[in-house]
Enzyme design. Structure first.
Site, PDB file in Angstrom:
ATOM      1  N   GLU A  29      -2.289  -7.610   7.584  1.00 37.18           N
ATOM      2  CA  GLU A  29      -0.456  -6.810   8.589  1.00 37.18           C
ATOM      3  C   GLU A  29      -1.141  -7.996   9.495  1.00 37.18           C
ATOM      4  O   GLU A  29      -1.676  -8.000   9.897  1.00 37.18           O
ATOM      5  CB  GLU A  29      -0.980  -5.692   8.652  1.00 37.18           C
ATOM      6  CG  GLU A  29       0.790  -5.350   9.118  1.00 37.18           C
ATOM      7  CD  GLU A  29       2.033  -5.653   8.468  1.00 37.18           C
ATOM      8  OE1 GLU A  29       2.023  -6.885   8.153  1.00 37.18           O
ATOM      9  OE2 GLU A  29       2.611  -4.397   8.414  1.00 37.18           O
TER      10      GLU A  29
ATOM     11  N   HIS B 149       1.313  -1.398  -0.317  1.00 40.19           N
ATOM     12  CA  HIS B 149      -0.069   0.267  -0.189  1.00 40.19           C
ATOM     13  C   HIS B 149       1.009   0.765  -0.093  1.00 40.19           C
ATOM     14  O   HIS B 149       2.189   1.198   0.275  1.00 40.19           O
ATOM     15  CB  HIS B 149      -1.359   0.200   1.493  1.00 40.19           C
ATOM     16  CG  HIS B 149       0.316   0.020   2.305  1.00 40.19           C
ATOM     17  ND1 HIS B 149       0.689   1.796   2.779  1.00 40.19           N
ATOM     18  CD2 HIS B 149      -0.236  -0.584   3.159  1.00 40.19           C
ATOM     19  CE1 HIS B 149       0.914   0.845   4.260  1.00 40.19           C
ATOM     20  NE2 HIS B 149       1.091  -0.665   4.672  1.00 40.19           N
TER      21      HIS B 149
END
Length: 237
Positions: free
Chosen positions: A110, A38
């Site tokens: 994550e 990202h």
């Protein structure tokens, strides 16, 4: 022929199960998985760890530019196929630049930071973690073995969907873990890998090979003369 991975060692094991249900005439070879980290998010810029509260922590202006550059780079390369993304906002915003019809996949999230959640890196023993994340995972958080299990599952899933290219928007830890597994790098050493925000790492799953690691579309496209205004248009802004 599909790939399966053993946990903890980085050893790669061959399996014929991934494409077993596909007719032999329809099996795609040379499946390329493009792993996009990202763009920079607000808490990244502040050095604060964040793995929960999926609707918090949006992209910064730089992060939006990194996402747009990644999208333009992949589009110009002709990298089609489905786009999967972590459920965290910063990843979904990045995926939206690439393909608005992205699909959320929890396996790409994550690593859970446990007691370190929303703490500055300088406030926790991050040097120990960086030195050996297998031994020093976040207290009350997710172990690297757990991350390995879910990214292994995602890789085997990708091999079975019969696409020439697949794009996955994720985070440092899942991407570094996948790269380490492919390269046979001990998981305790994954912090030797650099996975910058907005970068792309390409994996040839059929040939068990990392094609490129931590490529920065923003730097490449700027070097080719693209202006930031041209890049940001890729996100429809």
């Amino acid at each position: 022929m599909g790939l399966r991975f053993s946990i903890g060692t980085g050893q790669r094991l061959l399996s014929g199960s991934s494409n077993a249900l596909l007719p032999s005439t329809s099996v795609v070879t040379n499946v390329i998985l493009y792993l996009v980290r990202h763009g920079e998010a607000q808490l990244n810029a502040l050095g604060i760890l964040h793995s929960r509260n999926y609707d918090d922590n949006p992209l910064t202006d730089r992060g939006k530019l990194e996402a747009a550059a990644a999208a333009l780079f992949l589009h110009r390369m002709g990298a089609g196929g489905p786009v999967f993304t972590s459920p965290l906002l910063r990843a979904r915003q990045t995926a939206n630049c690439i393909n608005r019809n992205y699909r959320v996949d929890d396996r790409l999230r994550e690593i859970d930071m446990g007691e370190w959640e929303l703490k500055r890196i300088s406030e926790v023993p991050f040097d120990d973690y960086r030195r050996d994340p297998v031994k020093y995972h976040p207290p009350g958080g997710e172990s690297i073995e757990s991350v390995v299990n879910r990214v292994m599952d995602f890789l085997n899933f990708v091999e079975g969907i019969n696409e020439r290219s697949v794009i996955a928007v994720s985070h440092w830890h899942p991407i570094a873990t996948i790269a380490a597994l492919i390269m046979g790098l001990p998981l305790s050493n994954i912090y030797k890998l650099r996975i910058s925000t907005g970068s792309i790492t390409a994996i040839d799953l059929d040939n068990d090979d990392v094609l490129f690691l931590n490529l920065s579309p923003l730097r490449v496209l700027r070097s080719l003369g693209f202006s930031d205004n041209e890049l940001i248009k890729e996100c429809g802004e």
